[in-house]
Scaffold this active site. Structure first.
Site, short mmCIF file in Angstrom:
data_model
loop_
_atom_site.label_atom_id
_atom_site.label_comp_id
_atom_site.label_asym_id
_atom_site.label_seq_id
_atom_site.Cartn_x
_atom_site.Cartn_y
_atom_site.Cartn_z
N ASP A 33 0.85 -1.20 0.00
CA ASP A 33 0.00 0.00 0.00
C ASP A 33 0.89 1.24 0.00
O ASP A 33 1.69 1.44 0.91
CB ASP A 33 -0.90 0.00 1.24
CG ASP A 33 -1.86 1.17 1.25
OD1 ASP A 33 -2.97 1.04 0.69
OD2 ASP A 33 -1.50 2.23 1.81
N TYR A 78 3.19 10.00 -0.55
CA TYR A 78 4.24 9.47 0.33
C TYR A 78 5.64 9.81 -0.20
O TYR A 78 6.62 9.69 0.51
CB TYR A 78 4.14 7.95 0.48
CG TYR A 78 2.86 7.44 1.09
CD1 TYR A 78 1.88 8.29 1.61
CD2 TYR A 78 2.61 6.07 1.16
CE1 TYR A 78 0.71 7.81 2.14
CE2 TYR A 78 1.44 5.57 1.71
CZ TYR A 78 0.49 6.44 2.19
OH TYR A 78 -0.68 5.94 2.71
N LYS A 95 -2.75 5.92 -4.55
CA LYS A 95 -3.87 6.82 -4.22
C LYS A 95 -3.71 8.15 -4.93
O LYS A 95 -2.60 8.67 -5.07
CB LYS A 95 -3.93 7.05 -2.70
CG LYS A 95 -3.99 5.76 -1.89
CD LYS A 95 -3.99 6.03 -0.39
CE LYS A 95 -3.73 4.76 0.38
NZ LYS A 95 -2.30 4.40 0.45
N HIS A 153 -9.99 10.05 -2.51
CA HIS A 153 -10.41 10.50 -1.18
C HIS A 153 -11.73 11.24 -1.19
O HIS A 153 -12.34 11.43 -0.15
CB HIS A 153 -9.33 11.39 -0.56
CG HIS A 153 -8.05 10.67 -0.28
ND1 HIS A 153 -7.81 10.02 0.90
CD2 HIS A 153 -6.96 10.48 -1.04
CE1 HIS A 153 -6.61 9.47 0.85
NE2 HIS A 153 -6.08 9.74 -0.31
#
Length: 296
Positions: A49, A54, A83, A116
């Protein structure tokens, strides 16, 4: 892969129930992401993940490719999640954001791409149609936001998952039941409470892994409180992410399949729910789509 170690998604793909989380605070050297991801794959993790935000997808991609190159795994053995970050939510930015992640990773596709907010669903569907991602999901959605997507006219693909904070102090029972009723998998982040990251987390909250109930159950099974917290999620049908840059703990976390909690253990852990949210994301509280004002 053993059927007990993966669950079927509503689009027919399978997701491993234990995932390796790759986020690290900014002061951690990026090279560490490559090293620990390689190690995680070596000890048996097959679900990785990560996310563009990040800032380590390049290193995580190198780790995956090196383990493919040395014959440890094939690409299809790895379930990789990325994501979409908040700066790319406009419809026209979604595909290029995913393509940028793929370029950093040097992979042809991701297995799951998560958003999101419900603003970019149609663009995400086009990414799936183009083969850039096998599945699409959401993160931090409450049940009303999920309903909004599920009831969207012309919805082509239902989200396969909802990735949310979930642990014994925030067991998300109502949201889990809602997701199960719509064949959506709940994926738990912060499953061990949190890394106590001062920029994200309320440090005044109690430490989950010091909870006496968790510790007593851990002692009974000769396991750690962390393994009990992870096992709890798997037994209730939740896909759980274990995040660590400590090799000893990474190796330990894969042992979650070596024992089972009794129905009495599960009931006792259910009983310590306090609706404590470590990650409140208060910066977004004024946004009309801020998800945490609803009960679930």
């Amino acid at each position: 892969m053993d059927s007990k170690r993966q669950v079927k998604l509503n689009d027919g793909h399978f997701i491993p129930v234990l995932g390796f989380g790759t986020y690290a605070p900014p002061e951690t050297a990026k090279s560490e992401a490559q090293e620990v991801t390689q190690f995680a794959i070596e000890v048996g993790f097959r679900h990785i993940d990560c996310a563009h935000v990040y800032q380590n997808e390049e290193q995580v991609g190198q780790a995956i490719r090196s383990k493919i190159a040395d014959g440890t795994v094939k690409r299809e053995d790895i379930f990789y999640t990325s994501k979409l970050w908040l700066t790319s939510l406009r419809q026209e930015l979604v595909r290029s954001a995913l393509e940028k992640s793929l370029k950093n990773l040097q992979l042809d596709y991701v297995d799951l791409y998560i958003i999101h907010f419900p603003l970019a669903v149609k663009a995400l569907e086009k990414c799936k149609d183009a083969g850039l991602t096998k599945s699409i999901g959401v993160s931090n959605f409450n049940h009303k936001q999920l309903e909004k997507i599920l009831n969207k006219p012309g919805l082509k693909y239902k989200p396969v998952c909802n990735q949310v904070e979930c642990h014994p102090y925030l067991n998300q029972r109502k949201l889990l039941d809602f997701c199960k009723s719509h064949d959506i998998v709940l994926v738990a982040y912060a499953a061990l409470g949190s890394q106590r990251l001062k920029e994200w987390v309320n440090l005044d909250l109690p430490v989950l892994l010091e909870d006496p109930v968790l510790c007593a159950i851990a002692n009974k099974h000769k396991q750690t409180p962390a393994l009990v917290a992870l096992r709890y999620q798997i037994q209730r049908g939740v896909v759980v992410l274990a995040k660590s840059y400590n090799k000893k703990r990474i190796k330990e976390n894969i042992q979650v399949f070596d024992f089972e909690l009794t129905p009495e253990d599960m009931k006792a852990i259910d009983g310590i729910n306090r609706n404590i949210r470590y990650y409140e994301f208060l910066l977004g509280i004024s946004h009309p789509e801020y998800p945490f004002l609803e009960e679930y």
